[in-house]
Design an enzyme around this catalytic site. Structure first.
Site, PDB file in Angstrom:
ATOM      1  N   HIS A 228       0.833  -1.208   0.000  1.00  0.00           N
ATOM      2  CA  HIS A 228       0.000   0.000   0.000  1.00  0.00           C
ATOM      3  C   HIS A 228       0.869   1.261   0.000  1.00  0.00           C
ATOM      4  CE1 HIS A 228      -3.289  -2.709   0.813  1.00  0.00           C
ATOM      5  NE2 HIS A 228      -4.153  -1.717   0.854  1.00  0.00           N
ATOM      6  N   HIS A 271       0.710  -2.881   9.268  1.00  0.00           N
ATOM      7  CA  HIS A 271       2.131  -2.953   8.929  1.00  0.00           C
ATOM      8  C   HIS A 271       2.935  -2.324  10.057  1.00  0.00           C
ATOM      9  CE1 HIS A 271       2.550  -4.540   4.838  1.00  0.00           C
ATOM     10  NE2 HIS A 271       1.414  -3.935   4.542  1.00  0.00           N
ATOM     11  N   ASP A 275       8.085  -1.238   7.752  1.00  0.00           N
ATOM     12  CA  ASP A 275       7.523  -1.646   6.457  1.00  0.00           C
ATOM     13  C   ASP A 275       7.178  -0.428   5.610  1.00  0.00           C
ATOM     14  OD1 ASP A 275       7.675  -4.145   7.597  1.00  0.00           O
ATOM     15  OD2 ASP A 275       5.545  -4.256   8.082  1.00  0.00           O
TER      16      ASP A 275
END
Length: 365
Positions: A228, A271, A275
């Site tokens: 994302h 996350h 990340d």
């Protein structure tokens, strides 16, 4: 008869970059010179899009493997994370991150269309027209937007080059992510993957992953690094370079949306903070490394698609992607060069292709 110095005349309003049309001699000779000859932009668009689809399937398989290898959340607890300590957990924020991505997707498509209109304006094609004229709507969508303060790139084929840069960067990042998420399995953060569901039909799950961009499939454990965040940052870089050419407001708007998306990812605990940070760095570095070039993708990347027997031509037509240029000479200079050419014909029995091409473009003024 008017005499001019040696110069190149281009169509009004068009300023081609240096070496927009490489001479024939540049790519003749050694094997590596031929390998560096750019493919047609249309061919690059088609083939790199196919590469992106293939990479998406590779990532889907990697997500499947990662899901099976994920440590048991009942045994392995989440890792300590400073972002989790500073930001309060808000489970529903991940949906807002998806909304941010959806908004940026729409804005990027709109920007790409405006870049296409700039290209049409650059080549003198004018603005397209709708079958039925709707007051206000036609002007908003079909008018040419140009922010001159941020326009430092040649406009010819800019929409095609921007798409090639975007899709190649995205494919590289997803391919590298496929390897990274399989290599090291991190414990799930405090999210929905604390009780991961069992995948009953792996093939169906892989297909759903590709068709829905991961939204309609089952996958847990794909933490390092955040997909994302990759697409959020890729949209940010796209609008920072190209969106600002369309309208000055695109930069601040997209920056705020992207930062809010990062916050949603960490606050929802989908996350770890690392990340997100690693994904931001890799995306910016990759987008800059791919760069904007009149020839499309870097020649090293074109090597992976040059050998394809399908999906476009392997040779570039001069009139397809290049800037039409008329070369003018002073009459006495042209007479002198013609004399040199005749001397070479008598001595060697002919002239090279490059010389023939140059003199075919010459004109008396």
């Amino acid at each position: 008869m008017i005499s001019y110095p040696f110069f190149s005349l281009s169509p009004p309003g068009l300023v081609p970059p240096p070496m927009a049309v490489p001479p024939v001699e540049m790519y003749s000779g050694s094997f590596w010179n031929r390998m560096r000859k750019p493919l047609p932009l249309r061919t690059q668009v088609i083939r790199f899009t196919v590469v992106f689809v293939i990479v998406s399937f590779i990532l889907a398989v990697a997500l499947q493997i990662t899901h099976e290898r994920m440590p048991d959340p009942k045994v392995t607890k989440p890792l300590p994370d400073l972002g989790f300590e500073l930001l309060t957990k808000v489970p529903g924020m991940y949906v807002l991150a998806d909304c941010c991505i959806g908004f940026l997707n729409i804005l990027s498509v709109f920007t790409a269309f405006k870049l296409y209109l700039l290209h049409r304006h650059c080549v003198g094609s004018g603005e397209p027209e709708l079958p039925c004229n709707i007051p206000g709507v036609s002007r908003f969508f079909l008018s040419v937007w140009l922010c001159k303060e941020n326009c430092r790139i040649e406009l010819r084929n800019i929409h095609t080059i921007a798409w090639i840069r975007f899709i190649t960067s995205y494919a590289l990042l997803l391919l590298f992510r496929s390897a990274v998420i399989v290599m090291t399995s991190l414990p799930a953060p405090d999210d929905l993957c604390q009780d991961p569901p069992k995948i009953e039909n792996p093939v169906k799950n892989v297909i759903l992953t590709v068709l829905t961009a991961g939204g309609g499939s089952i996958h847990c454990g794909d933490l390092m690094y955040s997909g994302h965040t990759v697409i959020l940052t890729l949209h940010l870089m796209f609008h920072w370079i190209y969106g600002a050419m369309v309208h000055w407001s695109f930069r601040p708007v997209v920056t705020v949306v992207a930062i809010f998306g990062y916050y949603c990812i960490v606050a929802s605990r989908f996350h770890y903070t690392d990340d997100v940070l690693v994904a931001i760095y890799l995306t910016i570095a990759t987008f800059i490394a791919v760069g904007h070039n009149a020839d499309g993708a870097p020649w090293q990347l074109q090597l992976f698609i040059r050998w394809w027997p399908c999906c476009g031509a392997n040779s570039r037509e001069v009139t397809e992607d290049s800037q039409p240029v008329m070369v003018a000479f002073k009459s006495e200079e042209l007479d002198e060069m013609n004399g040199v050419l005749e001397g070479r014909q008598k001595k060697h029995g002919g002239v090279g292709d490059g010389e023939s091409l140059m003199f075919k473009c010459g004109a008396y003024v």
